[in-house]
Design an enzyme around this catalytic site. Sequence first.
Site, PDB file in Angstrom:
ATOM      1  N   ASP A 225       5.566  35.910   5.167  1.00  0.00           N
ATOM      2  CA  ASP A 225       6.110  34.959   4.528  1.00  0.00           C
ATOM      3  C   ASP A 225       7.490  34.233   5.345  1.00  0.00           C
ATOM      4  O   ASP A 225       8.451  35.177   5.588  1.00  0.00           O
ATOM      5  CB  ASP A 225       6.961  35.427   3.105  1.00  0.00           C
ATOM      6  CG  ASP A 225       7.513  34.484   2.142  1.00  0.00           C
ATOM      7  OD1 ASP A 225       6.934  33.817   1.330  1.00  0.00           O
ATOM      8  OD2 ASP A 225       8.606  34.329   2.251  1.00  0.00           O
TER       9      ASP A 225
ATOM     10  N   TYR B 131      15.034  29.262   6.892  1.00  0.00           N
ATOM     11  CA  TYR B 131      15.242  30.572   7.453  1.00  0.00           C
ATOM     12  C   TYR B 131      15.474  30.540   8.786  1.00  0.00           C
ATOM     13  O   TYR B 131      16.088  31.288   9.753  1.00  0.00           O
ATOM     14  CB  TYR B 131      14.063  31.576   7.288  1.00  0.00           C
ATOM     15  CG  TYR B 131      13.611  32.036   5.770  1.00  0.00           C
ATOM     16  CD1 TYR B 131      14.499  31.681   4.963  1.00  0.00           C
ATOM     17  CD2 TYR B 131      12.263  32.798   5.682  1.00  0.00           C
ATOM     18  CE1 TYR B 131      14.327  31.933   3.527  1.00  0.00           C
ATOM     19  CE2 TYR B 131      12.265  33.253   4.318  1.00  0.00           C
ATOM     20  CZ  TYR B 131      13.135  32.868   3.236  1.00  0.00           C
ATOM     21  OH  TYR B 131      12.872  33.194   2.033  1.00  0.00           O
TER      22      TYR B 131
ATOM     23  N   LYS C 201       8.006  27.371   3.162  1.00  0.00           N
ATOM     24  CA  LYS C 201       8.629  26.907   1.984  1.00  0.00           C
ATOM     25  C   LYS C 201       9.423  25.653   2.412  1.00  0.00           C
ATOM     26  O   LYS C 201       9.935  25.627   3.387  1.00  0.00           O
ATOM     27  CB  LYS C 201       9.712  27.669   1.126  1.00  0.00           C
ATOM     28  CG  LYS C 201       8.836  29.032   0.831  1.00  0.00           C
ATOM     29  CD  LYS C 201       9.980  30.061   0.339  1.00  0.00           C
ATOM     30  CE  LYS C 201       9.414  31.403   0.340  1.00  0.00           C
ATOM     31  NZ  LYS C 201       9.905  32.132   1.802  1.00  0.00           N
TER      32      LYS C 201
ATOM     33  N   HIS D 280      10.847  25.587  -2.377  1.00  0.00           N
ATOM     34  CA  HIS D 280      11.874  26.497  -2.145  1.00  0.00           C
ATOM     35  C   HIS D 280      12.639  26.899  -3.167  1.00  0.00           C
ATOM     36  O   HIS D 280      12.638  27.753  -3.829  1.00  0.00           O
ATOM     37  CB  HIS D 280      12.589  26.673  -0.808  1.00  0.00           C
ATOM     38  CG  HIS D 280      13.152  27.853  -0.488  1.00  0.00           C
ATOM     39  ND1 HIS D 280      13.234  28.009   0.856  1.00  0.00           N
ATOM     40  CD2 HIS D 280      13.250  29.101  -1.017  1.00  0.00           C
ATOM     41  CE1 HIS D 280      13.642  29.533   0.887  1.00  0.00           C
ATOM     42  NE2 HIS D 280      13.913  29.855  -0.079  1.00  0.00           N
TER      43      HIS D 280
END
Length: 271
Positions: free
Chosen positions: A39, A44, A69, A102
């Site tokens: 994931d 990120y 996401k 997200h």
Amino acid sequence: MTQRVIEMPDLGMGTFRLEGKTAYESVKMALEVGFRHIDTAQIYGNEEQVGQAIKDSNIPREELFITTKVWNNKLNKADFVDSVKTSLEKLKLDYVDLLLIHWPAPANNEPMSVYLTELLLTKKLGLTKHIGVSNFTIANLNEAMQTLDPREIFTNQIEVHPYLTNTKLRAFCDQHKIHVTAYMPFVVGKVLTDQTIIDIANKHDATPAQVVIAWENANGMTTIPSSTKRKNLEDNFNDKVKLDDEDIARIDGLDCNDRQASPDFAPQWDQ
């Protein structure tokens, strides 16, 4: 409506807060240990490292389940699809298995109908096999179901752990056959030093982390813990713990609404 078969492995490797070489090495180790569900997310900043680790693993693509996401500033008609194509380039993949919104927090207050329509379009274009949401409340899900058939919402990825059991939202998801994926299962490590968890771990000759993962799975949830240590990844992947009803009730009783993820753009949480 019949219950869908969830193709997603019930344990995944989360990559939140993992950057650079650490992200690459952690995903590489996780895949070596046996994880097949990874994931990540645009925000990120590690999709390239995750993608390189996946490529270097030489694991057949069909054996993997990869989630990413879409971030808040891409929740518009102009940027959404292109942002997903950029994610795929970074991940070195032709498609992801699951694409999530997200947060229900578009940077320019775009209507949910706009970005969920774009989300569905990415599936139609073959950029993702499944679509879903993250951090959606009951109110958010009710609004989402005005645009998407609930059967299209593969999962709602939300914070769930022994200190935040989120039972009201989970019950709503269950009612509408929306699978729950639980993030931050260890409460940034806090729950692993909880005496109740430790006692149950000792009872089962297991680690506290194994007990928490077993609790998540016993409640029908997928969970995506993160670790940078091979030993922890190996322990997390070992699903030997089978909790009894008393264990589950004791863990349920730890709920104290200790939410970790609540940025200023978060929705009004269900209580």
